[in-house]
Design an enzyme around this catalytic site. Structure first.
Site, short mmCIF file in Angstrom:
data_model
loop_
_atom_site.label_atom_id
_atom_site.label_comp_id
_atom_site.label_asym_id
_atom_site.label_seq_id
_atom_site.Cartn_x
_atom_site.Cartn_y
_atom_site.Cartn_z
N CYS A 1139 -1.31 5.81 -12.75
CA CYS A 1139 -2.36 5.34 -12.10
C CYS A 1139 -2.93 6.39 -11.19
O CYS A 1139 -3.47 7.48 -11.78
CB CYS A 1139 -2.05 4.11 -11.39
SG CYS A 1139 -3.51 3.23 -10.78
N HIS A 1264 1.17 0.42 -15.44
CA HIS A 1264 2.42 0.59 -14.64
C HIS A 1264 3.50 0.20 -15.00
O HIS A 1264 4.11 -0.91 -14.65
CB HIS A 1264 2.23 -0.14 -13.19
CG HIS A 1264 0.93 0.46 -12.10
ND1 HIS A 1264 1.25 1.25 -11.38
CD2 HIS A 1264 -0.25 0.01 -12.02
CE1 HIS A 1264 0.14 1.51 -10.65
NE2 HIS A 1264 -0.92 0.85 -10.98
N GLU A 1266 6.49 1.06 -13.81
CA GLU A 1266 7.57 0.85 -12.88
C GLU A 1266 7.53 -0.32 -12.11
O GLU A 1266 8.39 -0.71 -11.46
CB GLU A 1266 7.27 2.05 -11.92
CG GLU A 1266 6.12 2.00 -10.78
CD GLU A 1266 4.73 2.18 -11.49
OE1 GLU A 1266 3.83 2.13 -10.77
OE2 GLU A 1266 4.54 2.27 -12.79
#
EC number: 6.3.5.3
Length: 1299
Positions: A1139, A1264, A1266
């Site tokens: 990002c 994303h 994570e």
């Protein structure tokens, strides 16, 4: 001063919109061009190299063709005499890049408007182009030099009451907008005559803020008589009764910035303060709860009003106890009728509004964007909320009145976590340093506390406008990082006492801080960080500049605190010190005088207690007979009503996955339909416990029966929270937000009676406490329209938010009907027991009525039984789907379940009635209740459990089943009364949201998304993996006990580091917290690290381009450049950018071998921040993160405003594609690579959203991974996933590669 032209400031879409807006106001406008203009205040000359660096710094954003400007110049710049947040961040970046001789960078927008324009035209155009609170319009570029000249400080003035007496103060009260009551004027005259001196304006302003209704809650603390009868308790006394009756599980109530309740035990994950290695600390993780309103500012300036509303509530959470951590947010809006152009509804009558406030539609376009933008940039997910419109002419004993929300309700709330040892404030030692942490003072938000305490229209428009603050969320993030570093020190936390700075600025915060700590304070005014040196003392002391906290830190802890602030680059200043004597002294070294010198008890003592003497009025109501209504027409009206319709336009603009701790957001199921009943977060990364929050409100009901509206708000909160797995009803704690037009006939008594019904009766019966709340007592708008006096008065409005610890986040129920579980039944639980009361229902409102009989909570025992049975059925695995009944009634409940399940419905109303005339009331009443889906073979057992709990046949019935096609039918006695296609019904339900999205965002994108609803065979989100999700390929390496180090790199404004560290930690790495300030200062280089990860967020608040300021401070700082270059050139190192980190690394490609074809990332095609779940397909590439995953498809979290991959040329795009650099692409639900919205949320060419270097060691991606490495983190997941989600494989691949 240097003047440097920048890139065009408007995309084609924004340009077209603005040109249309200007030519509507001024028909003479024929053309428009806008570009950024940069101004540099330079000390001496820049060298050729420095000029080149500056040129590269100021080249950012998308590549748009530059034009030669023609037309009249309107140069919009920050208000002269101020330093804008943009300037302070851009100047920081310049200094980090070695440009020390640049004193300051500033930016304006040069608008060139074509057409034959008169001076009057120019005034209208200027008004459209700037925000007069924070900006100025100039006519020439050279005039921008005035930005760098500063006004001289203005002196204070005093009010001569020794000679002029009371009259002098009464005049100052109006001139300064103090909103003092008559008895407060008397109190102050007596106090200062006793001190034998005249008060200074700074003291009066301070007193007015500290003692405003907004801050002191005078009405809630008042004594009352109603109809001549003295009442026993104050409003606040009745709320506190709930705590006196049931205080178990409450750790802090009524005395701090937020309330604290008992949470679960978990491994709290954060970096060790000494080693900086992330790890889990097992401890109780208690829950903060707070809900604020920001109604007045949102009416005047919706974006900033809602933005600073969210910011203020976040600060309340962070400033609880000795420092805490905000976790998840909510937002709510109530406004008058929208009247969307071309989509006006039959019930929306035009009544007008005063000039000074914004209309309802603009509030709902700008306000939600403001609230979302602050939460997004701060890094807090926005997980629930509500939206209602109401504006109606009502017959009253005094004639017809318009009731509605011209003064809107803007609600900002949320929950957070706090350590057990930090729940209570500490001790302020004598001599402790009194510190302001955060941004500088500016002349904004002056008198906000007093302004929001009067009816809109009762003060001057200039004072109204001056009282709205402006936002800088990236600064608040830096402050929170400081607070986090402090609480993470545990017993050594240097913060003894902390308050947020809100209404009244530091003139309210500092006195409150020292007073609460039993001390006084000595302050030096000129120590307050100040970006507007021309301010007078009272302006410095009382302005409401945002993103500030006040703290007490003992002298022995000060150096440690200072080091934390410097590492986080968070401004702070020691403004004073604590004194033994409870006296307040503020000196002014510039003028050599003492503007404030008064005992604290004059300021905060006991000014006169308010007394309310009021009468009850007859309840309102009208005749409404729905029995003959046409069902097709009624359903369409109800589905179009904003309170019922899809809230998608409010949801996709707000990040819902940041933190990696979100277990249930608003979007449900494979088709991501916004119908969730509650929000749920995980306590931490290592457990299945969590926290839930949900809301309830039925404000229009208060016109018929105010106490019923209060009971129903609580009832709805509980039926919403029932979807989460909560141990027992009494675990739920409530926040109550009370809004009233105090002083309007009948409204005070309605307020009193409702507080009594809730605080003295229902909550004690339910065993539930209200430990926190807020009141706003001036919910009325008055104005004059061509000589006609008009007003719009809000109903008494109670909005409830419930919070609770959750025992198992995997057990959260959703409204998604399951078509893969065999034969199932739909069961209605009707807590109204067949009364079908239609009062203030959405159906009645859409026909211009409010009916007469209000639905109500007739028996608290029913509610308790309902909650207990639902929890038991959930624990036993009986419930496939659950949805509560509220706005729009039963028909809305079941349709929303069908929308989420992508199925049809066969409803049979025979168990509920045998009369066709009763059907509309059955379908549209809004009594409390729910619909559940259960397997047919379990139905008898489920019915028996309800019956055993006292909820028998008169409230529980099987009403039909879902069907595997798109047909929705409702039948009675074998006759089909309603028959429609689910897709067409869902488009009706989605249209209000679509119409607003079309006005606000890129209309082409809105059209594409709306048309998707017509697709017959949309399979929804799915998973196709080429590997076993449960196979931990890193396990053999983890067993060896060696943890390779990975640098979890962040810059100021980055907010996604903790979940990134958690993913790498789980894969067997030692995740180390590294700040860019560590690199620039030489404290850390990358030699010891195998991996380098740049995390997501808003570095420098995206000033100088998304991720570009961060990248350039690495490229143009010699020490940082050397560190990065050496790391990337090592063959044993790997890197990941996600990002904002992806944007940053794409701008570092000159340092990263094999990345010459990488794009940079610019504004999404929708022109909007996009937060969604997108499908991606892993491409065959050398990326070390994606080995063994090629061809796999899975959903992933995305949240960004600038994710569109812009390649240098068509050739570069082709080259990237054929060279194996493309690692990840967006695909649609059919698995096809796509550029179509919203499957491709940013419009990137060929679906490209992840790339890798030629050797595969460096990978960047906009989505994303994570945030979705655990199964429970996914908004939708396949049933067979257990603990791990598909994307955990990425992190384990990296661990395998290292060995």
């Amino acid at each position: 001063m240097l003047i440097l032209r920048g890139a065009p400031a408007l995309s084609a879409f924004r340009h077209g919109k603005l040109l249309e807006q200007l030519s509507q106001k001024v028909p003479a406008v024929t053309g428009l061009y806008a570009e950024f203009a940069h101004f540099a205040d330079v000390d001496g000359e820049l060298t050729a190299d420095q000029q080149q660096v500056l040129g590269r710094l100021l080249k950012y954003g998308p590549s748009v063709p530059v034009q030669e400007p023609t037309g009249r110049l309107f140069l919009v710049v920050p208000r002269l005499g101020t330093i804008s947040p943009w300037a302070s961040k851009a100047s920081d970046i310049a200094h980090n890049c070695g440009l020390q001789s640049i004193q300051r960078l500033e930016r304006g927008i040069a608008y060139y408007v074509a057409g034959t324009l008169s001076d009057a035209d120019a005034e209208l155009i200027a008004a459209e182009l700037h925000d007069r609170m924070t900006q100025r319009v100039l006519g020439q570029l050279e005039q921008a030099a005035d930005l760098f000249s500063h006004a001289q400080p203005k002196p204070m003035t005093s009010v001569d009451i020794l000679a002029g007496g009371r009259d002098a103060l009464a005049k100052a009260n109006i001139d300064l907008g103090l909103a003092l009551a008559e008895d407060e004027i008397d109190y102050l005259v007596n106090a200062f005559q006793g001190l034998k001196r005249n008060p200074n304006d700074i003291e009066l302003m301070m007193f007015a803020q500290a003692n405003s209704e907004h801050c002191r809650h005078k009405i809630f603390n008042a004594s009352w008589d109603i109809d001549g009868q003295a009442q026993e308790k104050s409003l606040f006394g009745m709320i506190k009764n709930t705590y006196q009756m049931h205080n178990e599980g409450v750790l802090s109530a009524y005395k701090d910035n937020a309330s604290v309740i008992v949470g679960n035990v978990a491994g709290r994950f954060f970096p060790n303060p000494e080693t900086r290695q992330y790890g889990a600390v097992q401890e109780p993780v208690h829950i903060l709860m707070k809900v604020e309103t920001h109604n007045h500012p949102t009416a005047i300036a919706p974006f900033s009003g809602a933005s600073t509303g969210s910011g203020g509530e976040i600060r309340d959470e962070g400033a609880t106890g000795r420092g805490a951590k905000p976790k998840a947010g909510l937002t709510g809006f109530t406004v008058s009728n929208l009247r969307i152009p071309g989509f006006e509804q039959p019930w929306e009558q035009a009544y007008g509004k005063p000039e000074r406030i914004v209309d309802a539609l603009d509030i709902m376009i700008e306000g939600p964007l403001g609230g979302a933008a602050f939460n997004n940039e701060f890094g807090r997910p926005a997980l629930t909320g509500y939206f209602r419109t109401f504006e109606q002419a009502i017959n009253t004993p005094h004639g017809e009145e318009v009731r509605g929300y011209h003064k809107p309700i803007m609600l900002a709330g949320g929950m957070g976590n706090i350590r057990e040892d930090h729940v209570q404030k500490g001790e302020i030692t004598v001599g402790a340093k009194l510190i302001v942490l955060g941004g500088p003072a500016m002349l904004i938000g002056l008198g906000g506390g007093a302004a929001s305490s009067v009816a809109t229209g009762a003060s001057s428009a200039d004072l109204d406008f001056a009282s709205v603050q402006r936002e800088n969320p990236e600064m608040e993030r830096r402050c929170q990082e400081v607070i986090d570093r402090c609480w993470q020190l545990g017993d050594e936390n240097p913060i003894a006492f902390i308050h947020d700075v809100g209404a009244g600025g530091i003139s309210n915060a500092f006195p409150e801080l020292v007073n609460d700590g039993g001390r006084g304070g000595r302050f030096e005014l000129r120590n307050v960080p100040n970006d507007e040196p021309g301010m007078a003392p009272h302006e410095i002391w009382s302005n409401e500049s945002q993103e500030r906290y006040v703290l007490a830190v003992s002298a022995v802890d000060f150096e440690r605190f200072k080091a934390i602030c410097e590492r986080e680059r968070c401004p702070f200043a020691v403004v004073g010190e604590a004194t033994e004597e409870q006296h307040l002294t503020v000196s002014d070294s510039h003028f050599g005088n003492t503007p404030v010198d008064m005992p604290l008890d004059v300021l905060l003592g006991k000014p006169p207690r308010m007394h309310r003497s009021v009468t009850r009025e007859a309840e309102l109501g009208d005749d409404f007979d729905p029995s003959e209504l046409d069902l097709d027409s009624a359903v369409q009206r109800v589905l179009n009503h904003p309170a019922v319709a899809s809230k998608s336009f409010l949801i996709t603009i707000g990040d819902r996955t940041i933190t990696g701790l979100v277990a249930r957001d608003q979007m449900v199921g494979p088709w991501q339909v916004p119908v969730a009943d509650c929000a749920v977060t995980a306590t931490s990364f290592d457990v299945y416990t969590g926290e839930a929050m949900a809301m309830g409100e039925r404000t229009p009901l208060a016109l018929l029966d105010a106490p019923a509206s209060g009971r129903m708000a609580i009832g709805e909160t509980l039926t919403n929270l029932a979807a989460s797995r909560i141990e027992k009803l009494s675990d739920i704690k409530l926040s109550a937000n009370w809004m009233s037009a105090a002083g309007h006939p009948g409204e005070d008594a309605r307020l009193y009676d409702t507080v009594k019904a809730v605080g003295m009766e229902l909550c004690p019966e339910l065993g539930i406490t209200i430990p926190v709340g807020k009141d706003s007592m001036s919910m009325k708008t008055k104005w004059s329209d061509e000589g006609v006096e008009k007003s719009v008065t809000s109903p008494m409005s109670l909005i409830i938010t419930g919070f609770a610890p959750v025992t198992d986040i995997r057990k959260t129920l959703t409204p998604q009907l399951r078509m893969d579980k065999g034969e199932t039944d739909l069961i209605l639980i009707d807590l109204g027991r067949g009364k079908n009361r239609m009062g203030a229902s959405i159906l009645a409102q859409t026909y211009g009525k409010i009916a007469a009989q209000a639905p109500d909570v007739d028996d608290a025992e029913d509610l308790k039984a309902f909650f207990a049975v639902i929890q038991g059925l959930n624990a036993d695995g009986h419930l496939l789907a659950y949805h509560d009944r509220s706005d729009g009634g039963l028909v809305t409940t079941v349709l929303e379940m069908a929308f989420a399940g992508h199925c049809g419905l066969d409803l049979q109303l025979d168990p509920l009635t045998d009369s066709k005339g009763e059907v509309p009331a059955i379908l549209f009443n809004e009594e409390l209740g729910a619909v559940i889906q259960v397997r047919q073979d379990a139905t008898p057992d489920v019915l028996a459990q309800f019956s055993a709990a006292g909820l028998g046949e008169e409230c529980v019935a099987v009403i039909g089943k879902p069907v595997n096609n798109a047909e929705v039918t409702i039948s009675l006695n074998g006759e089909v009364l309603f028959d429609d296609d689910r897709r067409m019904l869902q488009r009706q339900w989605a249209e209000t949201s679509y119409q607003i999205q079309r006005l606000r965002d890129n209309a082409d994108c809105a059209d594409q998304e709306f048309d998707l609803l017509l697709e017959e065979d949309n399979p929804g989100l799915s998973v196709k993996l080429g590997f076993d999700v449960n196979d931990d390929i890193a396990a053999p390496y983890i067993k060896k006990g060696v943890r390779p180090q990975v640098a979890i790199l962040r810059e100021q404004g980055v907010n996604g580091q903790v979940e990134m560290a958690a993913a790498f930690d789980r894969a067997g790495f030692a995740a180390i917290d590294v700040h860019m300030s560590d690199i620039l200062a030489g404290r850390v280089d990358f030699e010891a690290f195998k991996g380098l990860v740049a995390c997501g967020g808003f570095s420098y608040g995206d000033v100088l381009g998304a991720g570009e300021g961060w990248a350039k401070s690495a490229l143009f700082n010699a020490r940082a450049r050397d560190a990065f270059q050496a790391f990337f050139e090592r063959t044993d190192s790997f890197a990941l950018g996600v990002c904002n980190g992806c944007q940053m690394m794409s701008n570092l490609h000159e340092l990263i071998p094999g990345t010459e074809y990488w794009p940079h990332f610019v504004r999404n095609r929708s022109e909007q921040f996009e937060a969604r779940v997108a499908m991606v397909e892993v491409q065959k590439s050398n990326s070390i993160f994606l080995q063994g995953m090629a061809g796999s498809r899975m959903p992933i979290a995305i949240a960004h405003g600038e994710g569109h991959a812009e390649f240098a040329s068509e050739e570069a795009l082709l080259e990237a594609d054929v060279s194996g650099c493309v690692a990840l692409r967006y695909v649609d639900n059919h698995g096809k690579v796509t550029e179509a919205y919203p499957a491709n949320p940013n419009g990137s060419p060929r679906g490209i959203t992840g790339l890798t270097s030629r050797d595969g060691r460096v990978t960047i991606m906009m989505p994303h991974p994570e945030r979705v490495f655990r199964a429970v983190q996914n908004s939708w997941r396949p049933d067979e996933w257990q603990e791990d989600a598909a994307l955990m494989r990425m992190f384990r691949n990296a661990r395998v590669w290292v060995n």
